[in-house]
Design an enzyme around this catalytic site. Structure first.
Site, mmCIF file in Angstrom:
data_model
loop_
_atom_site.group_PDB
_atom_site.id
_atom_site.type_symbol
_atom_site.label_atom_id
_atom_site.label_comp_id
_atom_site.label_asym_id
_atom_site.label_seq_id
_atom_site.Cartn_x
_atom_site.Cartn_y
_atom_site.Cartn_z
ATOM 1 N N HIS A 14 1.034 -1.147 -0.113
ATOM 2 C CA HIS A 14 0.014 0.006 -0.200
ATOM 3 C C HIS A 14 0.790 1.216 -0.028
ATOM 4 O O HIS A 14 1.323 1.798 1.161
ATOM 5 C CB HIS A 14 -0.972 -0.080 1.128
ATOM 6 C CG HIS A 14 -2.013 0.892 1.344
ATOM 7 N ND1 HIS A 14 -3.262 0.746 1.252
ATOM 8 C CD2 HIS A 14 -1.916 2.296 0.966
ATOM 9 C CE1 HIS A 14 -4.070 1.858 1.305
ATOM 10 N NE2 HIS A 14 -3.320 3.000 1.039
ATOM 11 N N HIS A 16 1.014 4.876 -2.413
ATOM 12 C CA HIS A 16 0.577 5.692 -3.432
ATOM 13 C C HIS A 16 1.673 6.491 -4.147
ATOM 14 O O HIS A 16 2.308 7.202 -3.617
ATOM 15 C CB HIS A 16 -0.478 6.920 -2.968
ATOM 16 C CG HIS A 16 -1.672 6.123 -2.448
ATOM 17 N ND1 HIS A 16 -2.903 6.505 -2.855
ATOM 18 C CD2 HIS A 16 -1.711 5.708 -1.098
ATOM 19 C CE1 HIS A 16 -3.852 5.792 -2.203
ATOM 20 N NE2 HIS A 16 -3.448 5.358 -0.823
ATOM 21 N N ASP A 18 1.450 8.981 -6.056
ATOM 22 C CA ASP A 18 1.397 10.577 -6.142
ATOM 23 C C ASP A 18 1.671 10.949 -4.812
ATOM 24 O O ASP A 18 1.479 12.173 -4.303
ATOM 25 C CB ASP A 18 0.098 11.058 -6.701
ATOM 26 C CG ASP A 18 -1.265 10.518 -6.181
ATOM 27 O OD1 ASP A 18 -1.106 9.137 -5.810
ATOM 28 O OD2 ASP A 18 -2.118 11.064 -5.922
ATOM 29 N N GLY A 176 -9.872 7.865 -1.597
ATOM 30 C CA GLY A 176 -10.473 9.135 -1.711
ATOM 31 C C GLY A 176 -11.255 9.302 -0.182
ATOM 32 O O GLY A 176 -11.085 8.409 0.648
ATOM 33 N N HIS A 203 -10.102 0.692 0.047
ATOM 34 C CA HIS A 203 -9.760 1.621 1.304
ATOM 35 C C HIS A 203 -11.004 1.662 2.206
ATOM 36 O O HIS A 203 -12.025 2.244 1.678
ATOM 37 C CB HIS A 203 -9.363 3.068 0.926
ATOM 38 C CG HIS A 203 -7.881 3.395 0.448
ATOM 39 N ND1 HIS A 203 -7.225 3.138 -0.652
ATOM 40 C CD2 HIS A 203 -6.914 4.246 0.895
ATOM 41 C CE1 HIS A 203 -6.123 3.494 -0.851
ATOM 42 N NE2 HIS A 203 -5.898 4.177 0.327
ATOM 43 N N GLU A 206 -10.848 3.492 7.561
ATOM 44 C CA GLU A 206 -9.799 4.445 8.075
ATOM 45 C C GLU A 206 -10.280 5.725 8.785
ATOM 46 O O GLU A 206 -10.164 5.911 9.800
ATOM 47 C CB GLU A 206 -9.032 4.869 6.675
ATOM 48 C CG GLU A 206 -8.120 5.742 6.881
ATOM 49 C CD GLU A 206 -7.277 6.576 5.532
ATOM 50 O OE1 GLU A 206 -8.125 6.289 4.624
ATOM 51 O OE2 GLU A 206 -6.237 7.021 5.529
ATOM 52 N N ASP A 308 1.987 4.159 2.825
ATOM 53 C CA ASP A 308 0.572 4.981 2.303
ATOM 54 C C ASP A 308 1.281 5.936 1.517
ATOM 55 O O ASP A 308 1.474 5.871 0.342
ATOM 56 C CB ASP A 308 -0.127 5.548 3.582
ATOM 57 C CG ASP A 308 -1.493 5.635 2.885
ATOM 58 O OD1 ASP A 308 -1.995 5.297 1.746
ATOM 59 O OD2 ASP A 308 -2.468 6.223 3.805
HETATM 60 O O1 NOS Z 1 -5.028 7.117 3.080
HETATM 61 C C1 NOS Z 1 -5.774 7.305 2.128
HETATM 62 N N1 NOS Z 1 -7.014 7.332 2.185
HETATM 63 C C2 NOS Z 1 -7.668 7.445 1.185
HETATM 64 N N2 NOS Z 1 -7.415 8.082 -0.145
HETATM 65 C C3 NOS Z 1 -6.013 8.140 -0.185
HETATM 66 C C4 NOS Z 1 -5.160 7.797 0.787
HETATM 67 N N3 NOS Z 1 -3.821 8.219 0.463
HETATM 68 C C5 NOS Z 1 -3.894 8.830 -0.761
HETATM 69 N N4 NOS Z 1 -5.245 8.793 -1.127
HETATM 70 C C6 NOS Z 1 -5.917 9.163 -2.558
HETATM 71 O O2 NOS Z 1 -5.654 8.229 -3.407
HETATM 72 C C7 NOS Z 1 -5.331 8.972 -4.494
HETATM 73 C C8 NOS Z 1 -4.666 8.032 -5.554
HETATM 74 O O3 NOS Z 1 -3.214 7.552 -5.197
HETATM 75 C C9 NOS Z 1 -4.422 10.282 -4.314
HETATM 76 O O4 NOS Z 1 -4.553 11.084 -5.132
HETATM 77 C C10 NOS Z 1 -5.291 10.505 -2.840
HETATM 78 O O5 NOS Z 1 -6.428 11.520 -3.145
HETATM 79 ZN ZN ZN Z 2 -4.069 4.695 0.955
#
Ligand code: NOS
Ligand code: ZN
Length: 369
Positions: A14, A16, A18, A176, A203, A206, A308
């Site tokens: 997990h 991301h 970006d 998101g 997701h 959380e 994350d």
């Molecule tokens: O911890 C999280 N929880 C929910 N959404 C997330 C988390 N971290 C990142 N993103 C979302 O996932 C998109 C794609 O990678 C990111 O642009 C962010 O909006």
């Molecule tokens: Zn995430």
């Protein structure tokens, strides 16, 4: 001798794309594209800005920081560079297998198609793997394609996952803001993926609790849970037992009772992609010492450790593991266990998971464990 966590083989499920850029790369890409919205122009100050802004105690505010990274990831060249550096950075940190996720729909502002986004990121990962291997740190990276839960593109993204499943994409995710956007909004996408024998994680649990986890598993059919930390709301123990976990990292399992959903998650060995530092920033956990991951490990849930967003949390796999060693009473044996848990839970074929466990992970822990 102090344990060298960086040297241990690690598996990351997990992370991301970006949320993991190098601060200097954000600055370079902004200059190249003419983006003038960055809050800082010095790499160190920008890194601090991301960490502090993400430290908001709210998932919604935490997610606002992604506007800055997504803004500079709108061309094939930018995506290629970010993906290549991601693979290299993870490899240098001792990660041997990673599933890195991103939302293709967020990278279309300058005219790329969804396919061009996926192909640019894949090419970047292959490039980063080559560079990392040449530097003596072999890594394999696969992509998870995320659909944004507030948007309406999930079926299209699910189709993209199936189209590229033999070409670098191992699964699907939704991410998101959680509150107000239940996973069942995307039921069509999940049903399609299941008919196609494709893999997905969600997701859930959380920023929102048990109903979100229940929907993700029982309505949508999630194979893994992104975070899932709120599953502790279905675990009941007396105050003293919970205090023991925080103080000593252990709990008397006989004094703990699991509700039906928590039992189901444990019985079915549903992997939990837990991200301690991120959870502290969004307010889902108080501290590393008090993070539910240690209770869940103790109760033998299929726990995994993840980053994350390395940029927003100023973290790495080694740092997350070191924090658990330092603050939550974990041992190297625990790190080996979560690493094997993660490899077993990956979305690549069974024989490939097994080969990584037998040929890379176990030998990497044997000298210390
Ligand atoms: O911890 C999280 N929880 C929910 N959404 C997330 C988390 N971290 C990142 N993103 C979302 O996932 C998109 C794609 O990678 C990111 O642009 C962010 O909006
Ligand atoms: Zn995430």
């Amino acid at each position: 001798m102090a344990l060298d966590v960086v040297a241990l083989p690690k598996v990351l499920l997990h992370d991301h794309l970006d949320g993991g850029l190098r601060p200097q790369t954000v600055i370079d890409l902004a200059a190249q594209s003419g983006y003038d919205g960055l809050p800082e122009t010095d790499a160190e100050a920008l890194g601090r800005w991301f960490r502090e802004s993400a430290d908001s105690g709210s998932l919604v505010r935490y997610l606002e920081t992604f506007g800055q990274t997504v803004a500079v990831m709108q061309t094939a060249e930018a995506l290629h560079r970010v993906a290549s550096e991601c693979a290299q950075d993870l490899a240098a940190d001792g990660v041997v297998y990673a599933e890195v996720r991103y939302a293709p729909e967020q990278h279309l502002e300058e005219g790329l198609t969804l396919e061009e986004v996926v192909e640019a990121v894949n090419a970047g990962f292959r490039d980063g793997e080559r560079i990392a291997a040449a530097a003596g740190h072999p890594i394999r990276v696969t992509a998870l394609l995320t659909a944004m839960r507030h948007a309406a593109k999930s079926t299209e993204i699910a189709e993209l996952v199936v189209r590229y499943r033999d070409d670098g994409v191992s699964g699907f995710d939704i991410a998101g803001a959680e509150a107000g956007f239940p996973p069942t909004r995307h039921l069509d996408a999940f049903e399609y993926l299941r008919r196609e024998n494709a893999h997905f994680t969600i997701h859930a649990g959380e920023a929102f609790g048990l109903p979100s986890i229940w929907e993700a598993i029982q309505w949508c059919g999630a194979e893994r849970l992104g975070h899932g930390v709120r599953i502790v709301d279905d675990i009941f123990a007396d105050e003293q037992s919970l205090a023991d976990v925080t103080d000593t990292g252990t709990v008397d399992a006989d004094l703990v009772r699991l509700g039906r959903l928590a039992s189901y998650v444990r019985d079915r060995r549903i992997p939990l992609e837990m991200c301690p530092s991120s959870n502290i920033q969004t307010g889902a956990a108080r501290s590393v010492a008090a993070h539910p991951i240690t209770l869940l490990k103790q109760l033998r849930f299929r726990v995994t450790v993840n980053t994350d967003n390395r940029l927003m949390s100023g973290t790495s796999m080694s740092r997350e593991m070191q924090l658990l060693l330092d603050d939550a009473g974990w041992t190297v044996e625990d790190l080996r266990w979560v690493t094997i848990n993660a490899m077993k839970s990956a979305f690549i074929p069974f024989e490939q998971r097994l080969a990584l466990i037998d040929d890379v992970i176990k030998p990497g822990y044997d000298p210390v464990g």
